[in-house]
Design an enzyme around this catalytic site. Structure first.
Site, PDB file in Angstrom:
ATOM      1  N   HIS A 167      31.406  39.227  52.572  1.00 36.21           N
ATOM      2  CA  HIS A 167      30.062  38.374  52.449  1.00 36.21           C
ATOM      3  C   HIS A 167      29.142  38.757  51.598  1.00 36.21           C
ATOM      4  O   HIS A 167      28.553  37.967  50.737  1.00 36.21           O
ATOM      5  CB  HIS A 167      29.792  38.520  53.769  1.00 36.21           C
ATOM      6  CG  HIS A 167      28.384  37.300  54.106  1.00 36.21           C
ATOM      7  ND1 HIS A 167      28.525  35.922  54.782  1.00 36.21           N
ATOM      8  CD2 HIS A 167      27.227  37.552  53.963  1.00 36.21           C
ATOM      9  CE1 HIS A 167      27.548  35.618  54.844  1.00 36.21           C
ATOM     10  NE2 HIS A 167      26.573  36.330  54.376  1.00 36.21           N
ATOM     11  N   GLU A 168      28.861  40.149  51.659  1.00 33.97           N
ATOM     12  CA  GLU A 168      27.382  40.454  50.916  1.00 33.97           C
ATOM     13  C   GLU A 168      27.927  40.370  49.142  1.00 33.97           C
ATOM     14  O   GLU A 168      27.194  40.259  48.593  1.00 33.97           O
ATOM     15  CB  GLU A 168      26.938  41.899  51.396  1.00 33.97           C
ATOM     16  CG  GLU A 168      26.481  42.028  52.698  1.00 33.97           C
ATOM     17  CD  GLU A 168      25.458  40.804  53.060  1.00 33.97           C
ATOM     18  OE1 GLU A 168      24.833  40.876  51.993  1.00 33.97           O
ATOM     19  OE2 GLU A 168      25.335  40.369  54.041  1.00 33.97           O
ATOM     20  N   HIS A 210      27.609  37.337  47.697  1.00 29.22           N
ATOM     21  CA  HIS A 210      26.125  36.932  47.464  1.00 29.22           C
ATOM     22  C   HIS A 210      25.726  37.502  46.122  1.00 29.22           C
ATOM     23  O   HIS A 210      25.116  36.958  45.354  1.00 29.22           O
ATOM     24  CB  HIS A 210      25.237  37.658  48.633  1.00 29.22           C
ATOM     25  CG  HIS A 210      25.221  36.469  49.873  1.00 29.22           C
ATOM     26  ND1 HIS A 210      25.101  35.385  49.934  1.00 29.22           N
ATOM     27  CD2 HIS A 210      25.323  37.091  51.154  1.00 29.22           C
ATOM     28  CE1 HIS A 210      24.924  34.870  51.183  1.00 29.22           C
ATOM     29  NE2 HIS A 210      24.984  36.025  52.002  1.00 29.22           N
TER      30      HIS A 210
END
Length: 212
Positions: free
Chosen positions: A22-23, A26
């Site tokens: 997820h990170e 980003h």
């Protein structure tokens, strides 16, 4: 407790890897949109050490797991970006925000595909328990992360999408509720997940052959 330990380890590994995906998504999207800040800080990586928040990624999830709570809650370090470096200062934050939940959806459906292949090949009965639990948890945790993060309140990813479509007066209201956003999200999570499981997550698990 000893018999639960392998499941707890598998569950935590799934949680950690899913947060890292997820990170990293980003960070990679921010870099693509013109801001290398997160990449230069080493955040565009799947190495969980780059994303760990001592409380949100370690202490809280482990305490919840050892307390045998029926759910898991936590977070990673937020990925920073400098709006002044972006190609489009209004649009690009939306792309950066949705990259996280989209990465979790893609990962969940990858494991749905893997699960279907394994079950068709060797059958549910022959599937080793820890492997079945790993597949189940990878699907659930990634769908849960995607659903939770699109709740449109700060600091969750969904608020960047909502912010883009709001008029200036609405954007100001969203900014004002920022300090209380995570509290609102926690209270909203129960009804949101109840709906999400009934109309989305449970059918996906059933299709994957991993209903429990």
């Amino acid at each position: 407790m000893a018999s639960d330990l392998p499941m707890m380890i598998v569950g935590y590994v799934c949680f950690l890897f899913s947060l890292s995906i997820h990170e990293a998504a980003h960070a990679a999207m921010a870099d693509r949109c013109g801001d290398p800040s997160a990449r230069l800080l080493g955040r565009a990586t799947l190495n969980p050490l780059a994303h760990i928040d001592p409380i949100g990624t370690v202490l809280m999830p482990l305490l919840m797991m050892f307390s045998h709570l029926p759910f898991l809650f936590g977070w990673a370090k937020p990925v920073p970006f400098n709006p002044r470096n972006l190609h489009d200062i209004r649009r690009d934050p939306v792309f950066i925000a949705i990259a996280g939940p989209v990465s979790n959806l893609l990962l969940a459906f990858l494991f749905v595909f893997i699960s279907r292949i394994l079950i068709v090949t060797i059958g549910t009965i022959e599937l080793p328990f820890l492997l079945g639990f790993f597949l189940y948890y990878m699907i659930v945790i990634n769908l849960v992360l995607a659903v939770f993060n699109i709740i449109p309140v700060p600091p969750l990813d969904g608020h960047h999408v909502l912010y883009y479509f709001l008029p200036p007066s609405g954007q100001q209201i969203l900014e004002r509720i920022g300090p209380f956003g995570i509290i609102i999200a926690i209270f909203a999570a129960k009804p949101v997940f109840k709906i999400a499981f009934s109309v989305f997550i449970d059918p996906v698990l059933s299709f994957a052959g991993l209903s429990m």
